[in-house]
Design a protein around this motif. Structure first.
Motif, PDB file in Angstrom:
ATOM      1  N   ILE A  18      40.578  29.776  37.853  1.00  0.00           N
ATOM      2  CA  ILE A  18      41.135  30.601  37.395  1.00  0.00           C
ATOM      3  C   ILE A  18      39.544  30.987  36.481  1.00  0.00           C
ATOM      4  CG2 ILE A  18      42.003  31.976  35.612  1.00  0.00           C
ATOM      5  CD1 ILE A  18      43.779  28.790  38.090  1.00  0.00           C
ATOM      6  N   TYR A  19      38.928  32.195  37.181  1.00  0.00           N
ATOM      7  CA  TYR A  19      38.380  32.871  36.052  1.00  0.00           C
ATOM      8  C   TYR A  19      37.772  33.557  35.684  1.00  0.00           C
ATOM      9  CZ  TYR A  19      33.171  33.859  36.544  1.00  0.00           C
ATOM     10  OH  TYR A  19      31.444  33.880  35.639  1.00  0.00           O
ATOM     11  N   THR A  20      37.601  33.126  34.045  1.00  0.00           N
ATOM     12  CA  THR A  20      37.900  34.630  33.065  1.00  0.00           C
ATOM     13  C   THR A  20      36.684  34.741  32.532  1.00  0.00           C
ATOM     14  OG1 THR A  20      39.854  33.488  32.208  1.00  0.00           O
ATOM     15  CG2 THR A  20      39.073  34.834  31.567  1.00  0.00           C
ATOM     16  N   ASP A  21      36.392  36.106  32.736  1.00  0.00           N
ATOM     17  CA  ASP A  21      35.141  36.683  32.375  1.00  0.00           C
ATOM     18  C   ASP A  21      35.547  36.853  30.634  1.00  0.00           C
ATOM     19  OD1 ASP A  21      32.885  37.704  30.823  1.00  0.00           O
ATOM     20  OD2 ASP A  21      32.389  39.101  32.030  1.00  0.00           O
ATOM     21  N   ILE A  22      35.565  36.338  29.805  1.00  0.00           N
ATOM     22  CA  ILE A  22      36.093  36.722  28.116  1.00  0.00           C
ATOM     23  C   ILE A  22      35.744  37.633  27.739  1.00  0.00           C
ATOM     24  CG2 ILE A  22      35.249  35.593  26.013  1.00  0.00           C
ATOM     25  CD1 ILE A  22      35.258  32.596  27.140  1.00  0.00           C
ATOM     26  N   SER A  23      34.487  38.306  27.520  1.00  0.00           N
ATOM     27  CA  SER A  23      33.869  39.888  27.089  1.00  0.00           C
ATOM     28  C   SER A  23      35.025  40.802  27.428  1.00  0.00           C
ATOM     29  CB  SER A  23      32.780  39.712  27.706  1.00  0.00           C
ATOM     30  OG  SER A  23      32.560  40.123  28.925  1.00  0.00           O
ATOM     31  N   ARG A  24      35.748  40.452  29.007  1.00  0.00           N
ATOM     32  CA  ARG A  24      36.394  41.663  29.720  1.00  0.00           C
ATOM     33  C   ARG A  24      37.961  41.089  28.498  1.00  0.00           C
ATOM     34  NH1 ARG A  24      33.973  44.502  33.137  1.00  0.00           N
ATOM     35  NH2 ARG A  24      31.945  43.948  33.128  1.00  0.00           N
ATOM     36  N   ASP A  25      38.912  40.414  28.626  1.00  0.00           N
ATOM     37  CA  ASP A  25      40.040  39.556  28.513  1.00  0.00           C
ATOM     38  C   ASP A  25      40.426  40.256  27.136  1.00  0.00           C
ATOM     39  OD1 ASP A  25      41.883  37.461  29.013  1.00  0.00           O
ATOM     40  OD2 ASP A  25      41.828  37.422  26.786  1.00  0.00           O
ATOM     41  N   ALA A  85      45.545  37.202  41.235  1.00  0.00           N
ATOM     42  CA  ALA A  85      44.514  38.010  40.333  1.00  0.00           C
ATOM     43  C   ALA A  85      45.734  37.701  38.838  1.00  0.00           C
ATOM     44  CB  ALA A  85      44.186  39.402  40.465  1.00  0.00           C
ATOM     45  N   ILE A  86      45.440  37.989  37.754  1.00  0.00           N
ATOM     46  CA  ILE A  86      46.164  37.774  36.557  1.00  0.00           C
ATOM     47  C   ILE A  86      46.154  38.756  35.674  1.00  0.00           C
ATOM     48  CG2 ILE A  86      46.449  36.607  34.680  1.00  0.00           C
ATOM     49  CD1 ILE A  86      45.307  34.049  35.797  1.00  0.00           C
ATOM     50  N   LEU A  87      47.652  39.001  36.128  1.00  0.00           N
ATOM     51  CA  LEU A  87      47.297  40.401  34.881  1.00  0.00           C
ATOM     52  C   LEU A  87      48.300  40.269  33.834  1.00  0.00           C
ATOM     53  CD1 LEU A  87      49.091  42.917  37.528  1.00  0.00           C
ATOM     54  CD2 LEU A  87      47.125  42.486  37.390  1.00  0.00           C
ATOM     55  N   GLY A  88      47.754  40.789  32.852  1.00  0.00           N
ATOM     56  CA  GLY A  88      48.001  40.078  31.278  1.00  0.00           C
ATOM     57  C   GLY A  88      48.347  41.554  30.440  1.00  0.00           C
ATOM     58  N   LYS A  89      47.626  41.989  29.714  1.00  0.00           N
ATOM     59  CA  LYS A  89      47.707  42.810  28.534  1.00  0.00           C
ATOM     60  C   LYS A  89      48.045  44.797  28.455  1.00  0.00           C
ATOM     61  CE  LYS A  89      45.396  44.859  24.355  1.00  0.00           C
ATOM     62  NZ  LYS A  89      47.019  44.526  23.161  1.00  0.00           N
ATOM     63  N   ALA A  90      47.868  44.483  29.923  1.00  0.00           N
ATOM     64  CA  ALA A  90      47.630  45.863  30.755  1.00  0.00           C
ATOM     65  C   ALA A  90      49.064  45.956  31.178  1.00  0.00           C
ATOM     66  CB  ALA A  90      46.868  46.105  32.160  1.00  0.00           C
ATOM     67  N   PHE A  93      42.977  48.642  36.154  1.00  0.00           N
ATOM     68  CA  PHE A  93      42.949  49.438  37.024  1.00  0.00           C
ATOM     69  C   PHE A  93      43.721  49.601  38.117  1.00  0.00           C
ATOM     70  CE2 PHE A  93      40.015  50.181  33.537  1.00  0.00           C
ATOM     71  CZ  PHE A  93      40.080  50.840  32.697  1.00  0.00           C
ATOM     72  N   GLU A  94      44.640  50.272  38.363  1.00  0.00           N
ATOM     73  CA  GLU A  94      45.248  50.702  40.277  1.00  0.00           C
ATOM     74  C   GLU A  94      43.986  49.887  41.068  1.00  0.00           C
ATOM     75  OE1 GLU A  94      47.560  53.428  41.316  1.00  0.00           O
ATOM     76  OE2 GLU A  94      49.779  53.220  39.918  1.00  0.00           O
ATOM     77  N   GLU A  95      42.117  50.951  40.967  1.00  0.00           N
ATOM     78  CA  GLU A  95      41.643  50.860  41.751  1.00  0.00           C
ATOM     79  C   GLU A  95      41.488  48.913  41.664  1.00  0.00           C
ATOM     80  OE1 GLU A  95      39.975  53.840  38.175  1.00  0.00           O
ATOM     81  OE2 GLU A  95      41.909  52.881  39.267  1.00  0.00           O
ATOM     82  N   GLU A  96      40.898  48.449  40.723  1.00  0.00           N
ATOM     83  CA  GLU A  96      40.512  47.355  40.897  1.00  0.00           C
ATOM     84  C   GLU A  96      41.071  46.485  41.484  1.00  0.00           C
ATOM     85  OE1 GLU A  96      38.413  45.720  36.266  1.00  0.00           O
ATOM     86  OE2 GLU A  96      40.435  47.229  36.260  1.00  0.00           O
ATOM     87  N   ILE A  97      43.016  46.583  41.287  1.00  0.00           N
ATOM     88  CA  ILE A  97      43.362  45.585  42.513  1.00  0.00           C
ATOM     89  C   ILE A  97      43.102  45.780  43.549  1.00  0.00           C
ATOM     90  CG2 ILE A  97      45.627  44.899  43.327  1.00  0.00           C
ATOM     91  CD1 ILE A  97      46.991  46.337  40.140  1.00  0.00           C
ATOM     92  N   THR A  98      43.261  46.855  44.354  1.00  0.00           N
ATOM     93  CA  THR A  98      42.405  47.242  45.543  1.00  0.00           C
ATOM     94  C   THR A  98      41.595  46.644  46.357  1.00  0.00           C
ATOM     95  OG1 THR A  98      43.827  49.544  45.650  1.00  0.00           O
ATOM     96  CG2 THR A  98      41.660  49.259  47.122  1.00  0.00           C
ATOM     97  N   GLN A  99      40.436  46.418  44.244  1.00  0.00           N
ATOM     98  CA  GLN A  99      38.754  46.325  45.214  1.00  0.00           C
ATOM     99  C   GLN A  99      39.486  44.907  44.905  1.00  0.00           C
ATOM    100  OE1 GLN A  99      37.376  48.131  41.321  1.00  0.00           O
ATOM    101  NE2 GLN A  99      35.941  49.605  43.069  1.00  0.00           N
ATOM    102  N   LEU A 100      40.139  44.435  44.171  1.00  0.00           N
ATOM    103  CA  LEU A 100      40.172  42.340  44.537  1.00  0.00           C
ATOM    104  C   LEU A 100      40.166  41.868  45.681  1.00  0.00           C
ATOM    105  CD1 LEU A 100      40.741  42.047  40.736  1.00  0.00           C
ATOM    106  CD2 LEU A 100      39.098  41.327  41.792  1.00  0.00           C
ATOM    107  N   SER A 130      40.702  36.762  36.550  1.00  0.00           N
ATOM    108  CA  SER A 130      40.917  36.896  35.037  1.00  0.00           C
ATOM    109  C   SER A 130      40.617  37.461  34.166  1.00  0.00           C
ATOM    110  CB  SER A 130      41.559  35.599  35.025  1.00  0.00           C
ATOM    111  OG  SER A 130      42.446  35.200  33.628  1.00  0.00           O
ATOM    112  N   GLY A 131      41.056  38.595  33.551  1.00  0.00           N
ATOM    113  CA  GLY A 131      40.541  38.836  32.408  1.00  0.00           C
ATOM    114  C   GLY A 131      39.759  40.425  32.178  1.00  0.00           C
ATOM    115  N   GLY A 132      40.838  41.434  31.597  1.00  0.00           N
ATOM    116  CA  GLY A 132      40.325  42.801  31.930  1.00  0.00           C
ATOM    117  C   GLY A 132      41.145  43.564  32.977  1.00  0.00           C
ATOM    118  N   ILE A 133      41.125  43.175  33.839  1.00  0.00           N
ATOM    119  CA  ILE A 133      42.141  43.410  34.744  1.00  0.00           C
ATOM    120  C   ILE A 133      43.171  44.976  34.317  1.00  0.00           C
ATOM    121  CG2 ILE A 133      43.466  43.705  36.994  1.00  0.00           C
ATOM    122  CD1 ILE A 133      42.533  41.410  36.692  1.00  0.00           C
TER     123      ILE A 133
END
Length: 236
Positions: free
Chosen positions: A164-171, A215-220, A201-208, A196-199
């Motif tokens: 599980i890879y998290t970019d802290i700056s995006r979280d 992918a982990i979905l949290g605050k969004a 937008f819908e287009e990000e899910i399509t890209q990922l 993990s971290g910052g996802i």
């Protein structure tokens, strides 16, 4: 791509932190099991749980909440936060957790990590939290000299299946995830990467979905930027 709605647990409540800061905490529910149930009703098959008390103090404050979630719902559950010995690993696996996530201990004690991976195989995942390219530990308070990509290559070599890879700056920032980092990670053989971290937008899910295993979905989700049912459709 597998989606993992996230529930962060603090003193038995479902909360979210901003970039790991315990002083910037929002309480979303006093009953985490209800949150988990709502995720399942919307079609979720997986759940990502973080014991923030365990991560901060090493205390097993949220065990009962985790037990309630697992016993009531037929979901694949992965749990992280303060798991630093084999006893804790066994407690969670005996409870029915599908995968336990090692973080700080995986960096500080590679001998222990390798032993646990050898013993429990794919039930051991590693959470790699990265700030400015380097691995951070101890609740993100300490940045090590270990380069994140290099550490992930090492994990693949010792038989770790899931990272599980998290970019802290995006979280928690709701400004998007680090897609380029995941494209680089996808080149590491025999490693399932969970973004993990910052996802946000819908287009990000399509890209990922063509890049990573999960992918982990949290605050969004909590703030309504993403609809879980639509996200699950996009991830198929």
């Amino acid at each position: 791509m597998e989606l993992f709605p996230a529930i962060d647990l603090r003193e038995g409540q479902a909360v979210r932190l901003f970039q790991g800061d315990y002083d910037q905490m929002t309480v979303y529910s006093r009953n985490p099991a209800d949150v988990a149930k709502s995720f399942k009703e919307k079609g979720a098959k997986n759940l990502h749980l973080v014991d923030l008390d365990g991560a901060k103090d090493g205390k097993l404050v949220n065990f009962q909440s985790i037990k309630e979630i697992i016993s009531d719902l037929d979901l694949f559950v992965e749990v992280g936060g303060g798991i630093r010995d084999e006893e804790r690993i066994c407690q969670y696996l005996d409870l029915g957790v599908g995968r336990v996530i090692l973080g700080t201990i995986a960096v500080q004690d590679p001998e222990f990590l390798e032993k646990m991976v050898s013993r429990y195989k794919e039930k051991i995942a590693v959470g790699v939290d990265v700030k400015d390219g380097f691995v951070a530990i101890n609740g993100w308070k300490e940045v090590t000299e270990r380069e994140g990509m290099e550490f992930c290559r090492y994990l693949s070599q010792i038989g770790v299946k899931t990272v599980i890879y998290t970019d802290i700056s995006r979280d928690g920032g709701l400004k998007g995830t680090n897609l380029e980092a995941y494209r680089r990670l996808a080149e590491i053989p025999e490693l399932d990467i969970v973004a993990s971290g910052g996802i946000s937008f819908e287009e990000e899910i399509t890209q990922l979905k063509d890049v990573v295993y999960g992918a982990i979905l949290g605050k969004a989700l909590y703030d309504g930027l993403l609809d879980l049912e639509q996200a699950l459709r996009l991830a198929e």
